[in-house]
Enzyme design. Sequence first.
Site, PDB file in Angstrom:
ATOM      1  N   SER A 214       5.278  -6.067   3.015  1.00 16.27           N
ATOM      2  CA  SER A 214       6.651  -5.675   2.673  1.00 16.27           C
ATOM      3  C   SER A 214       7.084  -6.211   1.314  1.00 16.27           C
ATOM      4  O   SER A 214       8.248  -6.524   1.106  1.00 16.27           O
ATOM      5  CB  SER A 214       7.644  -6.152   3.738  1.00 16.27           C
ATOM      6  OG  SER A 214       7.243  -5.697   4.995  1.00 16.27           O
ATOM      7  N   ARG A 215       6.141  -6.357   0.419  1.00 17.67           N
ATOM      8  CA  ARG A 215       6.429  -6.842  -0.948  1.00 17.67           C
ATOM      9  C   ARG A 215       6.974  -8.268  -0.969  1.00 17.67           C
ATOM     10  O   ARG A 215       7.603  -8.692  -1.937  1.00 17.67           O
ATOM     11  CB  ARG A 215       7.407  -5.900  -1.660  1.00 17.67           C
ATOM     12  CG  ARG A 215       6.768  -4.763  -2.459  1.00 17.67           C
ATOM     13  CD  ARG A 215       5.673  -4.036  -1.761  1.00 17.67           C
ATOM     14  NE  ARG A 215       4.959  -3.120  -2.660  1.00 17.67           N
ATOM     15  CZ  ARG A 215       3.850  -2.462  -2.343  1.00 17.67           C
ATOM     16  NH1 ARG A 215       3.297  -2.598  -1.150  1.00 17.67           N
ATOM     17  NH2 ARG A 215       3.262  -1.681  -3.211  1.00 17.67           N
TER      18      ARG A 215
END
Length: 241
Positions: A214-215
Amino acid sequence: MVDQEKFPTPDLDLRALRVEYGVDQGDNHPDLDTDLDETWLIDGWEPLLRNWIEDATSAGMIDPNAMVLSTVEITETGPRPSSRTVLCKGLSPEGVTFYTNYESFKGRQLTRTPYASATFVWPAMGRQVTVRGPVHRIPAEATEAYWHSRPRGSRLGAWASEQSRPIASRADLDRRMDETTARFAEVDDIPVPPFWGGFQIRPETVEFWQGRRSRMHNRIRVTVEPGNADVSAMKIERLQP
Ligand SMILES: Cc1cc2nc3c(=O)[nH]c(=O)nc-3n(C[C@H](O)[C@H](O)[C@H](O)COP(=O)(O)O)c2cc1C
């Protein structure tokens, strides 16, 4: 008109190219259970950078020591950065070394503005390292020692090319190489060209980046005190992704 035979993928959807880091990417991925944190840097930046290059090497990556080197030119109309790939050919707690033509575009820029940023990237491993700092020419003896490890063809190439200067044609370039080969035909030990050698970046900061889900990536930055090689004097910070 774009030549369809040479360039057959006009429909490539760049927006759809996406990797989720921190999940299994297949065979080329290192141990996914480990999570980069501040403790990995307690012995300094050099052992970890060395370890990541070694990991990329054992994973079978081509040119695992490649880094994109950015230099800058201060012009009348403002600063103008430029980037290109070089190979890291030396690593020590003092710095990162690469070799090039001192009269090339980058060589002239570094002579005028001796400061650089270099980024190693291993996308298949979800890793990136950026070093930034002042640059200086390494001693001639150190260049000489490396030069002798280069194959004969690379030595001839270094003599033959006025790197970064325009040339009229491929035939002209091949002719320069033929002339250089003839010139050194009787010379066993081709000497180092006076315009060729190593530069060392002495990092002020080194940032390690590890891709996560999710970055929410891990970014750890080491700031080295100028002239102080003592690892206890460095600052280690986590940055937001
Ligand atoms: C994988 C790779 C490795 C390279 N390694 C070097 C290198 O170690 N030294 C070098 O001078 N050029 C190297 N080059 C070529 C440079 O990217 C660049 O074209 C050249 O140095 C001229 O750059 P300049 O005109 O900005 O000075 C490499 C290119 C690639 C793609």
